[in-house]
Design an enzyme around this catalytic site. Structure first.
Site, PDB file in Angstrom:
ATOM      1  N   TYR A   1      -4.311  -1.203  14.845  1.00 53.64           N
ATOM      2  CA  TYR A   1      -3.716  -0.973  13.526  1.00 53.64           C
ATOM      3  C   TYR A   1      -4.809  -0.955  12.464  1.00 53.64           C
ATOM      4  CZ  TYR A   1      -0.941  -1.773   9.310  1.00 53.64           C
ATOM      5  OH  TYR A   1      -0.394  -1.676   8.052  1.00 53.64           O
TER       6      TYR A   1
ATOM      7  N   SER B   1      -3.728  -0.069   4.054  1.00 50.78           N
ATOM      8  CA  SER B   1      -3.459  -1.493   4.240  1.00 50.78           C
ATOM      9  C   SER B   1      -4.722  -2.271   3.926  1.00 50.78           C
ATOM     10  CB  SER B   1      -3.025  -1.775   5.682  1.00 50.78           C
ATOM     11  OG  SER B   1      -2.989  -3.164   5.941  1.00 50.78           O
TER      12      SER B   1
END
Length: 291
Positions: A164, A151
């Protein structure tokens, strides 16, 4: 082992996709089947969702092997891998499964939020890859690939997704280190690509907003770009281009200067303020999402 000049293809090969029951995982599985893969192995904890994707894969001419696997369980990964290795060395491994908990760090619970996020996002790709890597390394008869879905959050800090972001930073560092190790040891037929997208409209980041000039990517566009980079053996793709710009500026600017530009100008730090995620994935008083 000499580097192969043969173009990469999944035709006639074996492909494994984690997180295959929905979103990008489903699209990657269908892409593999449409490009002639002989076997597409589908892993996800959502058994019902896997059944639907398996039917779609079969309709495209590939044999689907659907397996409900809890990717937070190392023993479950090992058991599923033992069975699936009988299909032969993987032509392509796509570590796609991922979850997000959107909250300030102090609102994360140790088990359901911190441990689970790190287990699924950071550790599972390592365990899955370790199970299949020896066969992929040993069989140099055709080009092989590993695509790790990380990501853009693994390249810049972001309030509201600290755990995250930590999990994706781990994926970026591990994935690229693995790439270098394979290159240094001469496994030229096996290449690793790390894909770092910004927000994707799969529902995982429902309510989140991208930075300035960075609209949410569609799943189709994200999969198309990731697949093209993987097939070419590209080491790293950060998309869209504005997400890559953020990584560059963060690397060259003093911290406080970047905080001002990233936070006030590009509004990266405000991206999770209205995050909701998939409501069916959220636990009480939490917001969550799956890609």
């Amino acid at each position: 082992m000499p580097e192969s000049n043969i173009p990469f293809t999944v035709a006639g090969g074996v492909v494994l996709v984690t997180g295959a029951a929905m979103g990008m995982g489903r699209l990657h599985a269908l892409r593999a089947a449409s490009e002639g893969a002989a076997v597409v192995i589908l892993w996800d904890e959502d058994a019902a969702g896997l059944e639907g994707v398996a039917r779609e894969v079969t309709a495209l001419g590939a044999r689907a092997v659907a397996r409900a696997v809890d990717l937070a369980d190392r023993a479950a990964i090992a058991e599923a891998a033992r069975e699936c290795r009988a299909e032969g060395a993987l032509t392509l491994l796509i570590n796609n499964a991922g979850i997000v908990r959107g909250a300030f760090f102090w609102d994360h619970r140790p088990g359901p939020d911190i441990a689970l996020t790190m287990d699924v996002n950071a550790l599972a790709p390592m365990y899955v890859t370790l199970a299949f890597l020896p066969d992929m390394m040993a069989d140099g008869g055709r080009p092989r690939r590993i695509l790790n879905i990380a990501s853009a959050a693994g390249t810049v800090s972001n309030p509201g997704m600290s755990v995250y972001a930590a999990s994706k930073w781990a994926v970026v560092g591990w994935s690229d280190s693995l790439r270098l190790e394979l290159e240094q040891e001469g496994y030229r037929h096996l290449r690793v690509t790390t894909f770092c997208p910004s927000y994707i409209s799969t529902g995982m980041f429902a309510g989140a907003r991208g930075p300035l000039f960075t609209p949410l990517m569609t799943p189709d566009n994200a999969v198309r770009r990731a697949w093209r980079a993987m097939a070419a053996g590209r080491p790293l793709l950060i998309a869209p281009a504005t997400a890559n710009l953020g990584k560059i500026l963060r690397g060259i600017l003093p911290v406080r200067a970047w905080d001002f530009i990233g936070g006030r100008v590009f509004r990266i730090y405000a991206g999770m303020e209205k995050f909701t995620g998939r409501t069916e994935d959220a636990s009480p008083n939490r917001q969550a999402g799956k890609q």
